[in-house]
Design a protein around this motif. Structure first.
Motif: not given
Ligand code: C2O
Ligand code: CU
Ligand code: CU
Length: 578
Positions: A238, A269-270, A253
């Motif tokens: 994240f 957050l992907d 990151s």
């Protein structure tokens, strides 16, 4: 993650979300209050954390625990009414915000029961998340533990111009993470080391549904004592975008994020690829090094123990704390990560006018003394009547923090955001290179930060600095400082104000001062007949008026000279106290 239920002192069972693994309660999202006129009412209530028990709590407005999220815009002047409906005195502090001392809500600015405090201030902070909480001397832990806290989100044009998730409660989620200890009657125990129950936004055993896109989580460690070491059960990478007081220069990151009490971090957050899956926000306590509250051993190098600490199965272990079900994306999903965020311009050590040294040590040496507290700063316990530091207005200072105790302490200072220069001689990691108002000083290590004390001065009301482990703070690990403006030195090229009216003069209880000037009064200095300053007020935010009232009750009888200033003018008038 199966865990054994432990018996603690044979008295009661630990009941913990992580152990029961039933994340059955939908995560509460605090409602928001926006605008420039905000009312907060503080009151007691009860919460049903355990069936058959009601836990006494403190909340704001419609809430019985925590309060609404204030959404403020940088540049706005806000008026806040804070009404204390408790039977106890309290204070409300705007943690991290750059406001004048009288508006800061520190321990000197008490709100007695059944009264309303009305701070007003201009929002000068950058977009970030701040928080409000009780700061009552020696009672902060008790009141905050019961729920007397809430969030503040500041917005500004720089943040608004970035492509970031910002739909509150949808893809922009506040997460107030706390652990709490409960006694046998399921009442909060602010002093217990067995804080094994996690509350997020006041929800026990929480789950939430998040869309399959980039989401923004605004994390705050609002625990009383504990550090968290956040990560996700899928080990997701994240990106931290905001530290305590502002955007970082670029997303950082990471797979783990350590937050100490008082600290905030916004992360992206992907979740795009995870639709229909479930992940857990997890506290990786096993990866906290010894010497931090929350690790297997809170003491560095085996220096002592904390009573009951080892009975708390949350210490030094990994525990899921929030279940996240990934659901369908929203119509306006953000799917990209920004590559840069803002320009961060730390002060340079070479700009500093002064270095101040603050050394933490146990108040009493000896067995356990290195770990249990009370702790002191520069050998002194907090004393309401003692000003520990006087900082010249506009000083740029390096604060040199040395921790001679066995446990890490999160150091917090009011008034300013600072930049970390080094942690034990090394440059800070990228996610700590932006604006900060809390910094962890590891056991037996040093931290240096640099900051500027601008905009506000006050001759009477101090700002605080302290450890944000609330029990340490309450036990005296706190100091206070005034920011002084040497008025005559800095207000040089003034024209004189033609007419200053003072009445009654002579006066016995107060003078009303009126100036015939197009600008409001910004401050004044009162000098006695011997030329000694008896009061200096440079409170830019409080004095909108062309008329001010000066209380004379504490002054002895005699002649005084009042030097009043507005934006470009100043003048002097002779006053008599009867
Ligand atoms: Cu968050 Cu002086 O406090
Ligand atoms: Cu603060
Ligand atoms: Cu501490």
């Amino acid at each position: 993650m199966k865990r054994t239920i432990l018996t603690v002192l044979g008295l009661f069972l630990i009941s913990n979300s992580a152990f029961s693994q039933t994340f059955s309660n939908s995560l509460a999202i605090p409602s928001t209050l926006t605008g420039t006129n905000i009312s907060l009412s503080i009151h007691t209530g009860t919460m049903a954390f355990y069936p058959g028990f009601s836990t006494n709590s403190i909340g704001f407005n419609a809430y019985n625990y925590l309060g609404p999220t204030l959404i403020l815009n940088k540049g706005d002047s806000v008026h806040i009414n804070v009404t204390n409906n408790l039977i106890d005195t309290t204070t409300i502090h705007w943690h991290g915000m750059h406001v004048s001392p009288k508006n800061d809500g520190g321990p000197h600015t008490v709100i007695p029961p059944a009264t309303t405090w009305t701070p007003k201030f201009k929002v000068r902070d950058d977009a970030a998340m701040f928080w409000y909480h009780s700061h009552l001397h020696m009672n902060t832990a008790a009141q905050v533990t019961k729920g007397e806290a809430g969030l503040i989100i500041v917005k500004d044009p720089i943040e608004a111009a970035l492509t970031l998730p910002r739909t509150y409660g949808v893809d922009d989620i506040p997460l107030v993470v706390q652990t709490r200890a409960f006694d046998v009657n399921k009442q909060f125990d602010a002093l217990s080391a067995v804080d094994s129950v996690v509350l997020i936004n006041g929800t026990k055993n929480p789950y939430t549904n998040l869309p399959a896109q980039v989401v923004r989580l605004r994390l705050i460690n609002a625990a009383t004592m504990r550090l968290f070491n956040f990560g996700f059960s899928n080990n997701a990478t994240f990106y931290q975008i905001v530290s305590d007081g502002g955007l970082l220069s670029a997303p950082v990151s990471m797979t783990r994020l350590r937050l100490a009490p008082g600290e905030r971090a916004e992360i992206l957050l992907d979740l795009t690829a995870l639709q229909t899956q479930t992940i857990y926000l997890t506290n990786y306590g096993s990866q906290l090094p010894n010497g931090y509250y929350g690790a297997a051993n809170p003491a560095a190098m085996g220096m002592g123990t904390i009573p009951n600490y080892s009975s708390n199965a949350f210490n030094g272990t990994d525990n899921a704390i929030l279940k996240i079900n990934v659901v369908a994306p929203t119509a306006s999903a953000v799917t990209t990560m920004p590559s840069t965020l803002t320009v961060v311009t730390p002060f340079l050590a070479s700009q500093a006018n002064k270095t101040r040294t603050k050394t933490f040590s146990p108040k009493v040496m000896g067995p356990g003394g290195g770990l249990n507290g009370p702790f002191v700063i520069n050998g002194m316990s907090f004393d309401m009547m003692m000003i520990n530091d006087t900082v010249p207005f506009n000083n740029i200072e390096v604060w040199n923090l040395t921790n001679n105790t066995a446990i890490a302490h999160p150091f917090h200072i009011h008034d300013v955001q600072f930049y970390i220069l080094d942690i034990n001689g090394s440059a800070p990691p990228a996610n700590m290179a932006g604006k900060k108002d809390v910094v962890v000083v590891p056991a037996q290590q040093t931290v240096k930060f640099i900051t500027k004390f601008d905009d506000f001065t006050d001759h009477m009301t101090p700002y605080m600095y302290h450890c944000h482990m609330l029990v340490h703070e309450d036990e005296g690990m706190m100091g206070q400082f005034l920011v002084w403006d040497y008025l005559t030195d800095i207000k040089k090229n003034y024209n004189s104000i033609e007419s200053i009216k003072a009445y009654p003069n002579p006066a016995s209880s107060s003078w009303i001062i009126k100036v015939d000037d197009k600008d409001p009064i910004l401050g004044y200095k009162l000098t006695n007949a011997l030329g000694k300053d008896v009061r200096i007020v440079n409170d830019l935010d409080l004095n909108y008026a062309k008329e001010i009232e000066i209380d004379t009750k504490e002054l002895s009888q005699g002649v005084y000279y009042l030097n009043v200033y507005t934006k470009v003018n100043r003048g002097t008038v002779k006053l008599i106290k009867q």
